[in-house]
Design a protein around this motif. Structure first.
Motif, PDB file in Angstrom:
ATOM      1  N   GLN A  48       0.857  -1.181   0.000  1.00  0.00           N
ATOM      2  CA  GLN A  48       0.000   0.000   0.000  1.00  0.00           C
ATOM      3  C   GLN A  48       0.896   1.235   0.000  1.00  0.00           C
ATOM      4  OE1 GLN A  48      -3.447  -0.076   0.047  1.00  0.00           O
ATOM      5  NE2 GLN A  48      -3.441  -2.321   0.002  1.00  0.00           N
ATOM      6  N   SER A  50       0.833   5.533   0.498  1.00  0.00           N
ATOM      7  CA  SER A  50       0.087   6.713   0.925  1.00  0.00           C
ATOM      8  C   SER A  50       1.076   7.807   1.292  1.00  0.00           C
ATOM      9  CB  SER A  50      -0.809   6.386   2.122  1.00  0.00           C
ATOM     10  OG  SER A  50      -1.518   7.532   2.554  1.00  0.00           O
ATOM     11  N   ASN A  51       0.833   9.014   0.776  1.00  0.00           N
ATOM     12  CA  ASN A  51       1.677  10.177   1.072  1.00  0.00           C
ATOM     13  C   ASN A  51       3.159   9.913   0.815  1.00  0.00           C
ATOM     14  OD1 ASN A  51      -0.423  11.945   1.839  1.00  0.00           O
ATOM     15  ND2 ASN A  51      -0.480  11.054   3.885  1.00  0.00           N
ATOM     16  N   GLU A  54       5.710   3.823   0.988  1.00  0.00           N
ATOM     17  CA  GLU A  54       5.258   2.477   0.631  1.00  0.00           C
ATOM     18  C   GLU A  54       5.391   1.563   1.842  1.00  0.00           C
ATOM     19  OE1 GLU A  54       6.496   0.497  -3.167  1.00  0.00           O
ATOM     20  OE2 GLU A  54       7.348  -0.984  -1.768  1.00  0.00           O
ATOM     21  N   TYR A  73       8.622  -0.585   5.530  1.00  0.00           N
ATOM     22  CA  TYR A  73       8.182   0.695   4.972  1.00  0.00           C
ATOM     23  C   TYR A  73       9.388   1.539   4.577  1.00  0.00           C
ATOM     24  CZ  TYR A  73       8.719   1.588  10.010  1.00  0.00           C
ATOM     25  OH  TYR A  73       9.178   1.622  11.304  1.00  0.00           O
ATOM     26  N   ARG A 209       1.014  10.391   7.753  1.00  0.00           N
ATOM     27  CA  ARG A 209      -0.211   9.666   8.072  1.00  0.00           C
ATOM     28  C   ARG A 209      -0.683   8.860   6.862  1.00  0.00           C
ATOM     29  NH1 ARG A 209      -1.314  11.385  12.983  1.00  0.00           N
ATOM     30  NH2 ARG A 209      -0.666  13.485  13.601  1.00  0.00           N
ATOM     31  N   GLY A 210      -1.217   7.668   7.147  1.00  0.00           N
ATOM     32  CA  GLY A 210      -1.747   6.798   6.109  1.00  0.00           C
ATOM     33  C   GLY A 210      -3.212   7.091   5.848  1.00  0.00           C
ATOM     34  N   TRP A 212      -2.537   2.778   5.969  1.00  0.00           N
ATOM     35  CA  TRP A 212      -2.177   1.647   5.127  1.00  0.00           C
ATOM     36  C   TRP A 212      -2.886   0.422   5.718  1.00  0.00           C
ATOM     37  CZ3 TRP A 212       1.201   5.200   7.211  1.00  0.00           C
ATOM     38  CH2 TRP A 212       1.884   6.036   6.310  1.00  0.00           C
TER      39      TRP A 212
END
Length: 220
Positions: A48, A50-51, A54, A73, A209-210, A212
């Protein structure tokens, strides 16, 4: 003479009294509830993004009252990044009590992001929890600033954000006992020092912040 005989008789009788033997105490053994299963699964989608971060979870497993997952991550810089919030969600409940342990760390180099891997473990899973459709949610990762990080890493980013928002706060670094320390050099007269510090030292500047989210089937 008679008194001597009586005394000897009492003495011999006392010597022949039966001695009580104490059997060693048996300590209770831990009870392992057979209703706690052990199971491993792979997620529906292991990666996943986000911002700009990974997050990858290749597998998770349930062992007794715990559910664990290996989480990797990407690192945006050389700061001390770690999982800042996570939860385990299943039908009818959720668990936010967790711990994490570093398993590997690849520092970022010029032109290439770093990678950190942790084992994330959720604790005290109810024995009747239905984990056939369980979701592990990583809410955020953060790098709490270490000594000197504000000047070397965060001050340019914070100053840029203040300028873009039209907040007239000017930052600078001064030497304090051989360490560069970020300070508020100027602020609006209508703003208190406490208000200015709340803006400047907000965790938004070192938190990504996710969320995820990763879905597993870990059985009932």
């Amino acid at each position: 003479m008679r008194k001597t005989i009586i005394f000897l008789a009492l003495f011999l009788a006392a010597c022949n009294l039966p001695t009580s033997s104490q059997s060693p105490q048996t300590l209770p053994t831990a009870f392992i509830d057979p209703s706690y299963p052990t199971m491993e699964a792979v997620p529906v989608a292991p990666v996943q993004v986000s911002n700009g971060v990974e997050v990858r979870v290749d597998h998770a497993w349930r062992d007794g009252k715990e559910v664990s997952a290996d989480v990797c991550y990407t690192l945006l810089d050389s700061s001390d990044w770690s999982i800042w919030g996570a939860s385990l969600q299943y039908p009818g409940g959720s668990v936010v009590d967790y711990g994490s342990a570093l398993t590997s760390l690849q520092e970022p180099v010029e032109g290439q992001a770093g990678v950190r891997c942790d084992t994330l473990t959720f604790l005290n899973i109810p024995p009747d929890a239905d984990l056939t459709n369980v979701t592990i949610v990583i809410d955020a990762i953060a790098a709490v600033p270490r000594e000197g990080d504000y000047c070397s890493i965060y001050m340019p980013k914070i100053q840029q954000a203040l300028n873009e928002r039209g907040i007239a706060i000017q930052l600078g670094c001064v030497d304090s006992a051989g360490v560069q320390v970020m300070q508020i050099l100027s602020k609006p007269d209508t703003m208190s020092q406490e208000e200015a510090e709340q803006i400047v030292y907000s965790d938004e500047f070192y938190t990504v912040r996710g969320p995820w989210s990763f879905v597993f089937n870990l059985g009932q």
